[in-house]
Design an enzyme around this catalytic site. Structure first.
Site, PDB file in Angstrom:
ATOM      1  N   CYS A 196       0.806  -1.230   0.000  1.00  0.00           N
ATOM      2  CA  CYS A 196       0.000   0.000   0.000  1.00  0.00           C
ATOM      3  C   CYS A 196       0.832   1.270   0.000  1.00  0.00           C
ATOM      4  O   CYS A 196       0.317   2.354   0.304  1.00  0.00           O
ATOM      5  CB  CYS A 196      -0.940   0.012   1.204  1.00  0.00           C
ATOM      6  N   CYS A 219      -3.381   4.771   8.988  1.00  0.00           N
ATOM      7  CA  CYS A 219      -3.581   3.344   9.207  1.00  0.00           C
ATOM      8  C   CYS A 219      -4.568   3.088  10.330  1.00  0.00           C
ATOM      9  O   CYS A 219      -5.169   2.019  10.410  1.00  0.00           O
ATOM     10  CB  CYS A 219      -2.253   2.661   9.514  1.00  0.00           C
TER      11      CYS A 219
END
Length: 228
Positions: A196, A219
């Site tokens: 990612c 996150c």
């Protein structure tokens, strides 16, 4: 180290010419005020600066890093290099109970929650950590421009580098010969897991290389804090 062209083009405010003594004072006060305070790091260049400042402040506590199972090899190598450099601090690697799989493809947010957020939160709760020192800066993301030095929530979050610019961070690392993430030179201004994370393109904000196409920039670790 010279500033990557990505960092220079992505920021719309200039260097602050920071005085490291102010950050040192914040760290020293945190150590004396919150026995058991820990340092957390994702190994961005600000993380390398924070570790050096903590060492200069005679911090001898825990430095916590979450190995999600998806880190770049360079990230893990840097962690070992910093551990060998700052031997007075206690470097701790956390891992999720569940083995790496392909959850990042179907549900990347859940992947973060299970492999990154949960291991850290479990550690902090188990050890009753009263406060966390971290390396977030205001320049690292538009969503962090109002970041304060101290945040309150389930535990105190202390951000001694909030006012540092990328040039401040780079100059400090260069002056003191401190290791930093090698992918930074390739435009990785915010370091995360390889599935990612990508390089920041010229003109984009520094955190645009994270979670591309997912509609988020965090996150989950740093969400939900009250500012003070």
């Amino acid at each position: 180290m010279r500033s990557p062209r990505y960092a220079r083009l992505s920021l719309d405010w200039g260097p602050t010419l920071i005085d490291a003594s102010a950050s040192l004072a914040i760290i020293q006060e945190a150590i004396s005020t919150y026995p058991g305070v820990v340092v957390t790091t994702g190994l961005n260049i600000s993380g390398s600066v924070l570790l050096d400042l903590a060492s200069r402040s005679d911090f001898a506590g825990a430095v916590v890093f979450v190995d999600t199972g998806y880190h770049f090899p360079q990230t893990l190598s840097l962690w070992e290099e910093l551990r060998d450099r700052y031997v007075t601090m206690h470097f701790i690697t956390l891992c999720a109970d569940n083995p790496p799989d392909t959850l990042y493809r179907s549900d990347p947010e859940l992947c973060c929650s299970l492999n990154k957020v949960a291991p850290l939160e479990d550690y902090l709760a188990e050890h009753r950590v009263p406060a966390v020192l971290n390396a977030r800066t205001r320049v690292s993301s538009p969503g962090r421009r109002d970041l304060r030095v101290v945040e309150h929530g389930s535990r105190v979050r202390i951000n001694p580098l909030v006012e540092w610019s990328y040039e401040d961070l780079e100059d400090y690392l260069e002056d003191r010969g401190i290791p930093y993430h090698p992918l930074y030179r390739e435009g990785y201004l915010s370091m995360g897991c390889w599935p990612c994370t990508g390089p920041v393109q010229p003109g984009q904000d520094p955190r645009s290389g994270r979670f591309k196409g997912q509609g988020r920039s965090e996150c989950g670790i740093w969400l939900g804090a009250d500012k003070a």
